[in-house]
Design an enzyme around this catalytic site. Structure first.
Site, PDB file in Angstrom:
ATOM      1  N   ASP A 245       0.852  -1.197   0.000  1.00  0.00           N
ATOM      2  CA  ASP A 245       0.000   0.000   0.000  1.00  0.00           C
ATOM      3  C   ASP A 245       0.883   1.241   0.000  1.00  0.00           C
ATOM      4  OD1 ASP A 245      -2.200  -1.646   0.209  1.00  0.00           O
ATOM      5  OD2 ASP A 245      -2.570  -1.246   2.327  1.00  0.00           O
TER       6      ASP A 245
ATOM      7  N   ARG B 220      -1.012  -0.455  -8.510  1.00  0.00           N
ATOM      8  CA  ARG B 220      -2.437  -0.218  -8.210  1.00  0.00           C
ATOM      9  C   ARG B 220      -2.607   1.301  -8.183  1.00  0.00           C
ATOM     10  NH1 ARG B 220      -3.463  -0.929  -2.305  1.00  0.00           N
ATOM     11  NH2 ARG B 220      -3.285  -3.161  -2.671  1.00  0.00           N
TER      12      ARG B 220
HETATM   13  C1  LIG Z   1      -8.497  -1.554  -3.552  1.00  0.00           C
HETATM   14  C2  LIG Z   1      -8.123  -0.214  -3.034  1.00  0.00           C
HETATM   15  C3  LIG Z   1      -6.879  -0.031  -2.442  1.00  0.00           C
HETATM   16  C4  LIG Z   1      -6.510   1.219  -1.975  1.00  0.00           C
HETATM   17  N1  LIG Z   1      -5.235   1.405  -1.529  1.00  0.00           N
HETATM   18  C5  LIG Z   1      -4.837   2.656  -1.190  1.00  0.00           C
HETATM   19  C6  LIG Z   1      -3.479   2.932  -0.867  1.00  0.00           C
HETATM   20  O1  LIG Z   1      -2.608   2.048  -0.879  1.00  0.00           O
HETATM   21  N2  LIG Z   1      -3.151   4.198  -0.535  1.00  0.00           N
HETATM   22  C7  LIG Z   1      -4.082   5.216  -0.530  1.00  0.00           C
HETATM   23  O2  LIG Z   1      -3.713   6.354  -0.256  1.00  0.00           O
HETATM   24  N3  LIG Z   1      -5.370   4.972  -0.822  1.00  0.00           N
HETATM   25  C8  LIG Z   1      -5.772   3.736  -1.155  1.00  0.00           C
HETATM   26  N4  LIG Z   1      -7.084   3.521  -1.486  1.00  0.00           N
HETATM   27  C9  LIG Z   1      -8.106   4.579  -1.243  1.00  0.00           C
HETATM   28  C10 LIG Z   1      -8.193   5.559  -2.398  1.00  0.00           C
HETATM   29  O3  LIG Z   1      -7.047   6.375  -2.412  1.00  0.00           O
HETATM   30  C11 LIG Z   1      -9.443   6.458  -2.275  1.00  0.00           C
HETATM   31  O4  LIG Z   1      -9.386   7.181  -1.086  1.00  0.00           O
HETATM   32  C12 LIG Z   1     -10.758   5.703  -2.305  1.00  0.00           C
HETATM   33  O5  LIG Z   1     -10.721   4.638  -3.210  1.00  0.00           O
HETATM   34  C13 LIG Z   1     -11.911   6.625  -2.724  1.00  0.00           C
HETATM   35  O6  LIG Z   1     -11.698   7.101  -4.021  1.00  0.00           O
HETATM   36  P1  LIG Z   1     -12.535   6.604  -5.304  1.00  0.00           P
HETATM   37  O7  LIG Z   1     -11.581   6.478  -6.431  1.00  0.00           O
HETATM   38  O8  LIG Z   1     -13.290   5.387  -4.978  1.00  0.00           O
HETATM   39  O9  LIG Z   1     -13.458   7.818  -5.700  1.00  0.00           O
HETATM   40  P2  LIG Z   1     -14.486   8.703  -4.881  1.00  0.00           P
HETATM   41  O10 LIG Z   1     -14.781   9.869  -5.766  1.00  0.00           O
HETATM   42  O11 LIG Z   1     -14.017   8.975  -3.509  1.00  0.00           O
HETATM   43  O12 LIG Z   1     -15.757   7.766  -4.808  1.00  0.00           O
HETATM   44  C14 LIG Z   1     -16.563   7.446  -5.919  1.00  0.00           C
HETATM   45  C15 LIG Z   1     -17.836   6.776  -5.425  1.00  0.00           C
HETATM   46  O13 LIG Z   1     -17.489   5.542  -4.807  1.00  0.00           O
HETATM   47  C16 LIG Z   1     -18.248   5.336  -3.636  1.00  0.00           C
HETATM   48  N5  LIG Z   1     -17.339   5.339  -2.478  1.00  0.00           N
HETATM   49  C17 LIG Z   1     -16.050   5.732  -2.454  1.00  0.00           C
HETATM   50  N6  LIG Z   1     -15.511   5.559  -1.236  1.00  0.00           N
HETATM   51  C18 LIG Z   1     -16.484   5.064  -0.471  1.00  0.00           C
HETATM   52  C19 LIG Z   1     -16.552   4.664   0.875  1.00  0.00           C
HETATM   53  N7  LIG Z   1     -15.516   4.757   1.691  1.00  0.00           N
HETATM   54  N8  LIG Z   1     -17.741   4.177   1.336  1.00  0.00           N
HETATM   55  C20 LIG Z   1     -18.807   4.071   0.519  1.00  0.00           C
HETATM   56  N9  LIG Z   1     -18.798   4.430  -0.778  1.00  0.00           N
HETATM   57  C21 LIG Z   1     -17.671   4.920  -1.263  1.00  0.00           C
HETATM   58  C22 LIG Z   1     -19.261   6.445  -3.591  1.00  0.00           C
HETATM   59  O14 LIG Z   1     -20.402   6.031  -4.286  1.00  0.00           O
HETATM   60  C23 LIG Z   1     -18.565   7.557  -4.330  1.00  0.00           C
HETATM   61  O15 LIG Z   1     -19.450   8.474  -4.890  1.00  0.00           O
HETATM   62  C24 LIG Z   1      -7.454   2.293  -2.009  1.00  0.00           C
HETATM   63  C25 LIG Z   1      -8.698   2.101  -2.599  1.00  0.00           C
HETATM   64  C26 LIG Z   1      -9.041   0.892  -3.122  1.00  0.00           C
HETATM   65  C27 LIG Z   1     -10.366   0.748  -3.779  1.00  0.00           C
END
Ligand SMILES: Cc1cc2nc3c(=O)[nH]c(=O)nc-3n(C[C@H](O)[C@H](O)[C@H](O)COP(=O)(O)OP(=O)(O)OC[C@H]3O[C@@H](n4cnc5c(N)ncnc54)[C@H](O)[C@@H]3O)c2cc1C
Length: 303
Positions: free
Chosen positions: A130, A180
């Site tokens: 991560d 990722r």
């Molecule tokens: C598999 C995976 C691994 C990750 N690893 C890391 C990492 O190593 N380092 C790091 O900094 N970040 C990591 N993240 C988190 C990432 O950086 C974002 O903060 C997170 O994915 C929200 O961004 P989004 O692209 O989904 O878009 P957003 O614009 O935040 O969300 C889009 C839509 O997705 C849904 N959604 C998003 N988040 C949530 C939630 N928490 N609960 C419910 N619905 C939600 C909602 O419908 C929202 O409108 C990871 C995320 C994923 C999916």
């Protein structure tokens, strides 16, 4: 503003103690955390596998400042790798290097990481690293870069929000990494990271094209329809087959979409956290979506 406050709260040990003790938060925790034990995590993994969804297991824990604790976490990760090989092959593990002691002693962390990579290789389990706050991001990337030629199957997360990411990607000259791509979940200063959601999304789309063109088997860690649709189209344009990249989503988030993508022939992997140290992970999930905060506050007052 609210999300920044929540991200600050994620770093508070005092709040962690108060909230972790509160029994009323359990309902919410179980939405985002698959269980406390490895057995529970394996059981949840099997359920997802039944729907054709792959899994990456994350043993919760981060910001470890005691090397004995980081050795214990490494041992538990190796146990997890062995359990994956036996019960749910095809799953990966995801690890935060702050859990392996990077903030205390980079050399000790490197040894712990080497043990994980070794165990992963012996058991046919991929280790995904991560990407955390930028205070440990540089060291995380350096350790990953050094190990990559020996463990080219490993994967590392990169954050679209961070201004340094495009340049960082150019530093992988010897072996192109499996990555990722995520937006970034940490509270970062303006000079290090984009703060505007639209700008972060724009950079995500730009980097989507980059990783499809330059890196093997990329993973798109997002629940955002704009990013997902863009990745599908960009892959098509670049002639990258559906089987040569994957979407990754968090446990408990957009479950219908996970299944829909599988039905449409895409590879999907769910990031599945388990363990007792759920507080900072959960607070970052609250920061991502105000509606989650409402659930959280209701559960705290027993509603
Ligand atoms: C598999 C995976 C691994 C990750 N690893 C890391 C990492 O190593 N380092 C790091 O900094 N970040 C990591 N993240 C988190 C990432 O950086 C974002 O903060 C997170 O994915 C929200 O961004 P989004 O692209 O989904 O878009 P957003 O614009 O935040 O969300 C889009 C839509 O997705 C849904 N959604 C998003 N988040 C949530 C939630 N928490 N609960 C419910 N619905 C939600 C909602 O419908 C929202 O409108 C990871 C995320 C994923 C999916």
């Amino acid at each position: 503003m609210l999300s920044n406050l929540l991200l600050k709260a994620a770093e508070s040990k005092k709040l962690e103690r108060q909230i972790s003790k509160n029994k009323l938060t359990r309902g919410l925790v179980s939405r985002f955390v698959a269980g406390v034990t490895l057995e529970e995590a394996i059981k949840a993994t099997k359920e997802l596998n039944k729907d054709g969804i792959d899994v990456s297991l994350d043993l919760l824990g981060e910001s470890v400042f005691d090397l004995a604790e980081s050795t214990r976490a490494t041992d538990q990760y190796i146990e997890t790798i062995e359990a994956i090989a036996e019960h749910v092959p095809g799953s990966t593990v995801s690890v935060k290097l702050s859990q392996l002691g990077i903030a205390v002693d980079v050399a000790a962390c490197a040894k712990n990481l080497e043990r994980l990579f070794e165990a992963g290789e012996q058991n046919g389990v991929v280790v995904e690293v991560d990407m955390e706050h930028s205070s440990v991001g540089r060291d995380t990337m350096d350790l990953f870069r050094k190990a990559l030629p020996r463990y080219p199957q490993s994967r590392m997360a990169i954050q679209a929000a961070l201004r340094s990411t495009p340049e960082d990607l150019e530093t992988f000259t010897e072996v192109k990494p499996r990555l990722r791509l995520v937006k970034g979940a940490y509270d970062e200063p303006l000079h290090r990271a984009q703060q505007d959601r639209k700008e972060v999304t724009a950079q995500y789309l730009h980097l989507t094209r980059y990783v499809l063109a330059n890196c093997p088997d990329p993973a798109f860690g997002t629940h955002d329809d704009i990013c997902i649709d863009f990745a599908k189209q960009a892959a098509k344009d670049a002639g990258v087959d559906k089987k040569d990249y994957e979407f990754q989503m968090l446990y408990g988030v957009r479950r219908d979409l996970q299944k829909e993508l599988v039905r449409d022939g895409y590879r999907v992997r769910v990031y599945l956290p388990f363990g007792t140290q759920w507080y900072p992970y959960l607070m970052r999930r609250m920061a991502e979506r105000p509606a989650n905060l409402l659930f959280f506050l209701r559960s705290l007052v027993g509603g």
